[in-house]
Design a protein around this motif. Structure first.
Motif, PDB file in Angstrom:
ATOM      1  N   LEU A 206      -2.023 -13.608  -8.328  1.00  0.00           N
ATOM      2  CA  LEU A 206      -2.043 -13.361  -6.883  1.00  0.00           C
ATOM      3  C   LEU A 206      -0.812 -13.954  -6.209  1.00  0.00           C
ATOM      4  N   ASP A 207      -0.486 -15.175  -6.591  1.00  0.00           N
ATOM      5  CA  ASP A 207       0.660 -15.847  -5.980  1.00  0.00           C
ATOM      6  C   ASP A 207       1.962 -15.116  -6.306  1.00  0.00           C
ATOM      7  N   ARG A 208       2.105 -14.651  -7.544  1.00  0.00           N
ATOM      8  CA  ARG A 208       3.333 -13.937  -7.926  1.00  0.00           C
ATOM      9  C   ARG A 208       3.468 -12.632  -7.155  1.00  0.00           C
ATOM     10  N   LEU A 209       2.353 -11.901  -7.007  1.00  0.00           N
ATOM     11  CA  LEU A 209       2.408 -10.630  -6.284  1.00  0.00           C
ATOM     12  C   LEU A 209       2.644 -10.853  -4.792  1.00  0.00           C
ATOM     13  N   SER A 210       2.081 -11.914  -4.258  1.00  0.00           N
ATOM     14  CA  SER A 210       2.325 -12.242  -2.847  1.00  0.00           C
ATOM     15  C   SER A 210       3.785 -12.578  -2.627  1.00  0.00           C
ATOM     16  N   ALA A 211       4.384 -13.297  -3.578  1.00  0.00           N
ATOM     17  CA  ALA A 211       5.803 -13.652  -3.463  1.00  0.00           C
ATOM     18  C   ALA A 211       6.691 -12.409  -3.518  1.00  0.00           C
ATOM     19  N   ARG A 212       6.208 -11.351  -4.175  1.00  0.00           N
ATOM     20  CA  ARG A 212       6.953 -10.092  -4.235  1.00  0.00           C
ATOM     21  C   ARG A 212       6.719  -9.229  -2.988  1.00  0.00           C
ATOM     22  N   GLY A 213       5.870  -9.713  -2.097  1.00  0.00           N
ATOM     23  CA  GLY A 213       5.591  -8.963  -0.879  1.00  0.00           C
ATOM     24  C   GLY A 213       4.636  -7.814  -1.063  1.00  0.00           C
ATOM     25  N   LEU A 214       3.785  -7.876  -2.114  1.00  0.00           N
ATOM     26  CA  LEU A 214       2.886  -6.772  -2.425  1.00  0.00           C
ATOM     27  C   LEU A 214       1.463  -6.988  -1.929  1.00  0.00           C
ATOM     28  N   LEU A 215       1.090  -8.217  -1.622  1.00  0.00           N
ATOM     29  CA  LEU A 215      -0.266  -8.524  -1.179  1.00  0.00           C
ATOM     30  C   LEU A 215      -0.256  -9.185   0.189  1.00  0.00           C
ATOM     31  N   LYS A 216      -1.192  -8.757   1.050  1.00  0.00           N
ATOM     32  CA  LYS A 216      -1.453  -9.487   2.288  1.00  0.00           C
ATOM     33  C   LYS A 216      -2.300 -10.705   1.990  1.00  0.00           C
ATOM     34  N   ASP A 217      -3.351 -10.453   1.200  1.00  0.00           N
ATOM     35  CA  ASP A 217      -4.255 -11.504   0.757  1.00  0.00           C
ATOM     36  C   ASP A 217      -4.919 -10.999  -0.521  1.00  0.00           C
ATOM     37  N   ALA A 218      -5.932 -11.708  -0.980  1.00  0.00           N
ATOM     38  CA  ALA A 218      -6.558 -11.351  -2.257  1.00  0.00           C
ATOM     39  C   ALA A 218      -7.212  -9.979  -2.237  1.00  0.00           C
ATOM     40  N   ASP A 219      -7.534  -9.474  -1.045  1.00  0.00           N
ATOM     41  CA  ASP A 219      -8.300  -8.234  -0.947  1.00  0.00           C
ATOM     42  C   ASP A 219      -7.543  -7.063  -0.349  1.00  0.00           C
ATOM     43  N   SER A 220      -6.280  -7.232  -0.050  1.00  0.00           N
ATOM     44  CA  SER A 220      -5.571  -6.124   0.587  1.00  0.00           C
ATOM     45  C   SER A 220      -4.084  -6.143   0.242  1.00  0.00           C
ATOM     46  N   LEU A 221      -3.511  -4.934   0.239  1.00  0.00           N
ATOM     47  CA  LEU A 221      -2.109  -4.746  -0.100  1.00  0.00           C
ATOM     48  C   LEU A 221      -1.256  -4.642   1.149  1.00  0.00           C
ATOM     49  N   THR A 222       0.002  -5.032   1.007  1.00  0.00           N
ATOM     50  CA  THR A 222       0.977  -4.740   2.046  1.00  0.00           C
ATOM     51  C   THR A 222       1.390  -3.272   1.923  1.00  0.00           C
ATOM     52  N   ALA A 223       2.205  -2.825   2.864  1.00  0.00           N
ATOM     53  CA  ALA A 223       2.721  -1.456   2.771  1.00  0.00           C
ATOM     54  C   ALA A 223       3.511  -1.267   1.478  1.00  0.00           C
ATOM     55  N   ASP A 224       4.270  -2.287   1.086  1.00  0.00           N
ATOM     56  CA  ASP A 224       5.028  -2.191  -0.166  1.00  0.00           C
ATOM     57  C   ASP A 224       4.082  -2.140  -1.365  1.00  0.00           C
ATOM     58  N   GLY A 225       2.983  -2.899  -1.289  1.00  0.00           N
ATOM     59  CA  GLY A 225       2.004  -2.863  -2.373  1.00  0.00           C
ATOM     60  C   GLY A 225       1.339  -1.513  -2.486  1.00  0.00           C
ATOM     61  N   GLU A 226       0.997  -0.929  -1.348  1.00  0.00           N
ATOM     62  CA  GLU A 226       0.385   0.400  -1.361  1.00  0.00           C
ATOM     63  C   GLU A 226       1.356   1.444  -1.906  1.00  0.00           C
ATOM     64  N   ALA A 227       2.619   1.314  -1.528  1.00  0.00           N
ATOM     65  CA  ALA A 227       3.626   2.263  -2.018  1.00  0.00           C
ATOM     66  C   ALA A 227       3.816   2.125  -3.526  1.00  0.00           C
ATOM     67  N   LEU A 228       3.796   0.888  -4.028  1.00  0.00           N
ATOM     68  CA  LEU A 228       3.951   0.682  -5.463  1.00  0.00           C
ATOM     69  C   LEU A 228       2.768   1.261  -6.223  1.00  0.00           C
ATOM     70  N   ARG A 229       1.566   1.032  -5.746  1.00  0.00           N
ATOM     71  CA  ARG A 229       0.393   1.591  -6.416  1.00  0.00           C
ATOM     72  C   ARG A 229       0.424   3.115  -6.408  1.00  0.00           C
ATOM     73  N   ALA A 230       0.810   3.690  -5.285  1.00  0.00           N
ATOM     74  CA  ALA A 230       0.884   5.147  -5.206  1.00  0.00           C
ATOM     75  C   ALA A 230       1.919   5.680  -6.188  1.00  0.00           C
ATOM     76  N   HIS A 231       3.045   4.991  -6.304  1.00  0.00           N
ATOM     77  CA  HIS A 231       4.081   5.408  -7.245  1.00  0.00           C
ATOM     78  C   HIS A 231       3.578   5.313  -8.686  1.00  0.00           C
ATOM     79  N   ILE A 232       2.893   4.228  -9.013  1.00  0.00           N
ATOM     80  CA  ILE A 232       2.383   4.032 -10.374  1.00  0.00           C
ATOM     81  C   ILE A 232       1.403   5.137 -10.740  1.00  0.00           C
ATOM     82  N   GLU A 233       0.481   5.436  -9.845  1.00  0.00           N
ATOM     83  CA  GLU A 233      -0.522   6.467 -10.133  1.00  0.00           C
ATOM     84  C   GLU A 233       0.125   7.851 -10.224  1.00  0.00           C
TER      85      GLU A 233
END
Length: 286
Positions: A206-233
């Motif tokens: 969680l801490d590593r992903l937060s440092a990458r700007g991908l997580l708002k908190d344990a239960d939600s993604l940032t816009a960058d996190g959502e974009a990364l997940r969409a790209h992966i899928e």
């Protein structure tokens, strides 16, 4: 045929394959050949096409399990049962389970198998160890067993491609689960505990992903996190759809139609739990 087809066909193939994890027939088959406990059965049943491989091979191919979890099962499993014995046990058990929970499989298997085996033959095995190993397993003469084997090969084809995308994006196995849990609102325990990660290791991811700007908190993604997940899928779907292009459009549609009835019977039986660590969505209401 666009990439969305790959997701549609995965959603109906995965339930057919997944009886090998959850059906009592499969658990009993693992016990009967000498494997000890659910997880030794899981790792041996899934890895058997690779042969009597070392834990490191399975850690790399399965990707998202804690290495210690793999090493509790392997290589000890091969002292209790040979890969050849496990291969026979798993297809016999999966065939019996499908016949029990999906009565339509008796008539629906053969038409689907003819199409699926063409897709399996057309697929590129480069960089896809689990797919290539499963494609090398001789198809059972029984049509239901052949259906399960083809479904298994193609779900591993998709999975191998998914792993390639995740690693290309710099995600390790635990981080991939953290990202998925936050994006899909899957209970942490379903993923963390079933893949052997400790609470401390999960928090570190969680801490590593937060440092990458991908997580708002344990239960939600940032816009960058959502974009990364969409790209992966999306990229996973793009890689997975390629072998299906061997089918004519009407054959591709017929394949999904044939498999949907069978998959819905499997899901309606309750043999697959929801939520589950595979990320399979629950049965659609009609």
């Amino acid at each position: 045929m666009d990439a969305g087809y790959a997701r549609s066909v995965w959603q109906v193939l995965e339930p057919l394959h997944a009886v090998t994890y959850f059906a009592p027939e499969s658990r009993e088959a693992a016990r009967a050949v000498g494997l000890r406990g659910f997880w030794m059965g899981y790792f041996a049943l899934r890895a058997a096409p690779l042969g009597a491989v070392t834990p490191g091979v399975v850690e790399a191919a399965f990707y998202n399990f804690h290495p210690a979890m793999v090493r509790r099962a392997l290589p000890d499993a091969w002292d209790f049962a040979s890969p050849e014995a496990v291969l026979r046990a798993r297809v016999d058990a999966a065939t019996a389970a499908l016949r029990r929970v999906a009565p339509a499989v008796a008539e629906g298997a053969a038409p689907a198998v003819e199409l699926l085996e063409r897709v399996v033959a057309a697929a590129d095995g480069a960089g896809r160890p689990l797919f290539a190993a499963n494609r090398g397993v001789p198809a059972p003469e029984d049509a239901v067993g052949a259906l399960w084997q083809a479904a298994t090969a193609l779900r591993e084809h998709r999975g191998d491609g998914h792993v390639a995308v995740l690693t290309a994006e710099g995600l390790d196995g635990c981080e991939a689960h953290v990202l998925f849990a936050a994006g899909e609102q899957v209970p942490v325990e379903v993923l963390r505990d079933n893949r052997g990660w400790s609470a401390e290791e999960w928090q570190a991811a969680l801490d590593r992903l937060s440092a990458r700007g991908l997580l708002k908190d344990a239960d939600s993604l940032t816009a960058d996190g959502e974009a990364l997940r969409a790209h992966i899928e999306a990229r996973t779907d793009e890689l997975a759809v390629r072998p299906y292009r061997v089918l004519a459009p009407h054959e591709a549609s017929r394949l999904v139609e044939e498999l949907t009835l069978l998959a819905e019977q499997v899901l309606a039986s309750g043999v697959i739990p929801f939520p589950n660590p595979m990320g399979l969505p629950p049965r659609r209401a009609h």
